[in-house]
Every structure is written in C-alpha cells, then in structure tokens.
Design an enzyme around this catalytic site. Structure first.
Site, PDB file in Angstrom:
ATOM      1  N   HIS A 195     -14.589 -15.450  -0.810  1.00 35.51           N
ATOM      2  CA  HIS A 195     -13.796 -15.861   0.343  1.00 35.51           C
ATOM      3  C   HIS A 195     -13.769 -17.375   0.521  1.00 35.51           C
ATOM      4  O   HIS A 195     -12.776 -17.922   1.010  1.00 35.51           O
ATOM      5  CB  HIS A 195     -14.306 -15.141   1.590  1.00 35.51           C
ATOM      6  CG  HIS A 195     -14.038 -13.676   1.556  1.00 35.51           C
ATOM      7  ND1 HIS A 195     -14.770 -12.748   2.268  1.00 35.51           N
ATOM      8  CD2 HIS A 195     -13.103 -12.951   0.873  1.00 35.51           C
ATOM      9  CE1 HIS A 195     -14.307 -11.535   2.035  1.00 35.51           C
ATOM     10  NE2 HIS A 195     -13.292 -11.630   1.188  1.00 35.51           N
ATOM     11  N   HIS A 198      -6.300  -4.944  -4.112  1.00 33.77           N
ATOM     12  CA  HIS A 198      -7.325  -3.979  -3.698  1.00 33.77           C
ATOM     13  C   HIS A 198      -7.847  -4.438  -2.338  1.00 33.77           C
ATOM     14  O   HIS A 198      -8.950  -4.962  -2.215  1.00 33.77           O
ATOM     15  CB  HIS A 198      -8.464  -3.905  -4.723  1.00 33.77           C
ATOM     16  CG  HIS A 198      -8.036  -3.435  -6.080  1.00 33.77           C
ATOM     17  ND1 HIS A 198      -7.326  -4.230  -6.963  1.00 33.77           N
ATOM     18  CD2 HIS A 198      -8.221  -2.248  -6.713  1.00 33.77           C
ATOM     19  CE1 HIS A 198      -7.102  -3.553  -8.081  1.00 33.77           C
ATOM     20  NE2 HIS A 198      -7.634  -2.345  -7.961  1.00 33.77           N
ATOM     21  N   SER A 231     -10.499  -9.890   2.806  1.00 37.76           N
ATOM     22  CA  SER A 231      -9.521 -10.830   2.251  1.00 37.76           C
ATOM     23  C   SER A 231      -8.152 -10.739   2.923  1.00 37.76           C
ATOM     24  O   SER A 231      -7.503 -11.780   3.108  1.00 37.76           O
ATOM     25  CB  SER A 231      -9.407 -10.652   0.738  1.00 37.76           C
ATOM     26  OG  SER A 231      -9.189  -9.308   0.379  1.00 37.76           O
ATOM     27  N   GLU A 283      -3.703  -0.684  -1.011  1.00 38.35           N
ATOM     28  CA  GLU A 283      -4.965   0.035  -0.857  1.00 38.35           C
ATOM     29  C   GLU A 283      -4.725   1.516  -1.113  1.00 38.35           C
ATOM     30  O   GLU A 283      -3.824   2.110  -0.521  1.00 38.35           O
ATOM     31  CB  GLU A 283      -5.551  -0.180   0.544  1.00 38.35           C
ATOM     32  CG  GLU A 283      -6.830   0.577   0.808  1.00 38.35           C
ATOM     33  CD  GLU A 283      -7.905   0.319  -0.238  1.00 38.35           C
ATOM     34  OE1 GLU A 283      -8.436   1.311  -0.779  1.00 38.35           O
ATOM     35  OE2 GLU A 283      -8.202  -0.861  -0.523  1.00 38.35           O
ATOM     36  N   ASP A 325      -1.426   2.158  -5.824  1.00 43.67           N
ATOM     37  CA  ASP A 325      -2.155   1.483  -6.884  1.00 43.67           C
ATOM     38  C   ASP A 325      -1.817  -0.005  -6.902  1.00 43.67           C
ATOM     39  O   ASP A 325      -0.667  -0.394  -7.124  1.00 43.67           O
ATOM     40  CB  ASP A 325      -1.795   2.139  -8.216  1.00 43.67           C
ATOM     41  CG  ASP A 325      -2.484   1.490  -9.400  1.00 43.67           C
ATOM     42  OD1 ASP A 325      -3.409   0.683  -9.197  1.00 43.67           O
ATOM     43  OD2 ASP A 325      -2.093   1.803 -10.547  1.00 43.67           O
ATOM     44  N   GLY A 326      -2.827  -0.831  -6.710  1.00 44.77           N
ATOM     45  CA  GLY A 326      -2.602  -2.265  -6.714  1.00 44.77           C
ATOM     46  C   GLY A 326      -2.199  -2.812  -8.059  1.00 44.77           C
ATOM     47  O   GLY A 326      -1.449  -3.793  -8.143  1.00 44.77           O
ATOM     48  N   ASP A 350      -9.265  -7.679  -6.828  1.00 47.81           N
ATOM     49  CA  ASP A 350     -10.650  -7.469  -6.404  1.00 47.81           C
ATOM     50  C   ASP A 350     -10.992  -5.979  -6.521  1.00 47.81           C
ATOM     51  O   ASP A 350     -11.205  -5.296  -5.520  1.00 47.81           O
ATOM     52  CB  ASP A 350     -10.817  -7.969  -4.972  1.00 47.81           C
ATOM     53  CG  ASP A 350     -12.244  -7.842  -4.466  1.00 47.81           C
ATOM     54  OD1 ASP A 350     -13.152  -7.718  -5.292  1.00 47.81           O
ATOM     55  OD2 ASP A 350     -12.431  -7.849  -3.229  1.00 47.81           O
TER      56      ASP A 350
END
Length: 285
Positions: free
Chosen positions: A18, A41, A99, A117, A142-143, A168
């Site tokens: 971060h 994600h 995030s 997500e 699905d990211g 991520d």
C-alpha cells in the site's frame, strides 16, 4: 484453499504494497490527464482489525499497528499513515483500508477505477464500501479475464492513456499462480502498453522465486523493477517472511523515492534478519 484477506489485513505485506500503491497513484495524479486503475483481486475494500479473523492471526500487530506506533518520519510512509488515519476517521478506529479504498482515496474526480472480485462475500463488502462512488465500477468475476475485457480502458467515449493495473492474487494455485499472473501481464502489455502494472508476491524462501524472476525478466517492457521487504530471514518455508512487488514501467524516480522508505520500514517493523531489495530486472533506457 479458501483465502480470506481479513485474516491478514494490515500485515507487513499490506504495508509494503500500500505504500508503493499510493506512491504510484501520486505520480499518476501529478499530471492533469485522467487515469484509470484496475484492481484485479480487489477484496472487501475495508477490513476490521478488532474482528475475530484479524485477532486470530494478530498479523496487523507486527504491521500497521507497529508502524503507527513508531510513525517513521519518511514522506512515503507518512503519506500511507495519513491515508490509514483518513480511513479510520471515516469508518472507525479499527478500520484498515484495502487497495480499492486507497485507490478511491488517492485518485481524483476525473479518474476511474475498476475492481474485480470473485468471492461473493468480499464482493458484497466491496459494494457496501465503495458502491456509491461514481468513479468505481465493481465486477464480480475473474480479475485475470479483465485484462482482455477492460483493457485498453474506455468508458463511454473516454479513453484512458495512463493508469495502473494492480495484480494481487491469493496464490491459491501456489507456484502455478506466478505463470498465470505473468500470462495476464503479457496480455496487459500488448493491450495497454502505456499502463503501469504491479504484481504482489509472497516470499517464504527467496531462492524458490528464481523461475518466476527468470520469466518476469523476459517480459517485453521498457523497464521492470523489483521491490522487496523481508521482515525476517527467509529461512522457513512454513510462513511468509516477506513480500515483493514486480512493477512494469514504474513512474520516473519511483525507485529513488522508495529506497529510504524501505530502510525506514526495515527499522520500524523488521526483526532479526530483516532485509530489503530494490533491483532492476530491466533498467529504463
């Protein structure tokens, strides 16, 4: 494995990730043109460090809580702590921003954010946290697929030539996750070469990362930077001893700005054997 980030929110990996995320956002917003951020994600957006899952692991105690107690006077760390405190002022004293919240906090009215997500409970929490923000689009899916569906970014008639993709993943596929992520990032480079891409990865024993780093060095990008923080010696395969970030086409002078921040982090939250690493896999021309 059913990964839930609520068990790990605010740990040393979040601290590193971060701090760097906000530094990149600030570099993007230093120029007037709008930018776009994709969080592949995204997680739940906001976490509670006093809830049972966070207290069970106690990982925040050695991460954000320890850093707040020592409050190093280093600009990038101070920037991050200010954002955490802003989240707590809005959502309560035990809140920790994920995030997506940090992206929404750091970016501007003209900028846009897409969050992906797959886990239903986390997606629901994310909608409760940020669903009313008109800049934020939340996708339940699905990211990795978003590299094809959302890049290059275009919203209405507006195209975005600048921005960031944050990858991520939970590493449920363990070592296989690296190749899955790198395949998606190759797609990102082809579809949106102007964008910055950042992949987070865990470190248990650093030597096991050699195949991943060899593959990452072959990505056809103008520059690629590794940023790592080990909070203890990387001599145990049973726990996460540190984490790193692979950044493709990082902002100008990011590495220079991060060097003192990494030293301050090592001093503030590191144990015996703590170490840092800033390494160019591909140096900028």
């Amino acid at each position: 494995m059913n990964y839930q980030h609520a068990f790990h929110a605010g740990n040393h990996a979040d601290v590193l990730k971060h701090i760097v995320l906000l530094a990149i956002c600030d570099a993007l917003t230093a120029k007037p043109a709008p930018c776009f951020a994709l969080d592949t994600h995204a997680g739940g957006g906001i976490y509670r460090l006093r809830e049972e899952r966070a207290r069970r692991t106690g990982e925040a105690d050695d991460g954000i809580s320890l850093l707040l107690a020592t409050a190093p006077r280093q600009p990038l760390i101070a920037r991050y702590l200010s954002a955490v405190n802003a989240c707590r002022a809005e959502h309560g004293a035990d809140a920790y921003p994920g995030s997506p919240w940090l992206l929404a906090h750091a970016l501007r009215e003209q900028d846009r954010i897409a969050c992906c997500e797959t886990e239903l409970a986390a997606a629901g929490a994310l909608r409760r946290a940020l669903g009313s923000d008109p800049r934020v689009a939340i996708h339940s899916g699905d990211g990795y697929a978003a590299f094809k569906s959302l890049l290059p970014p275009k919203i209405g008639d507006q195209r975005f030539n600048r921005g960031l993709v944050l990858v991520d993943p939970p590493y449920e596929a363990q070592a296989a996750e690296f190749e899955i992520a790198l395949k998606a990032m190759r797609e990102g480079l082809a579809r949106w070469p102007q964008g910055i891409q950042m992949l987070w990865y865990p470190i248990k024993q650093r030597r096991t990362l050699t195949p991943f780093l060899r593959s990452a060095a072959k990505l056809q990008t103008k520059a690629s930077l590794l940023v790592e923080l080990l909070v203890r010696a990387d001599d145990s395969p049973l726990r996460m001893n540190g984490s790193g970030l692979l950044i493709l086409d990082p902002p100008w002078q990011l590495a220079t700005a991060l060097a003192p921040a990494l030293d301050a982090l090592k001093s503030a939250i590191g144990e015996a054997g703590a170490d840092t690493r800033l390494h160019w896999l591909r140096e900028p021309a």
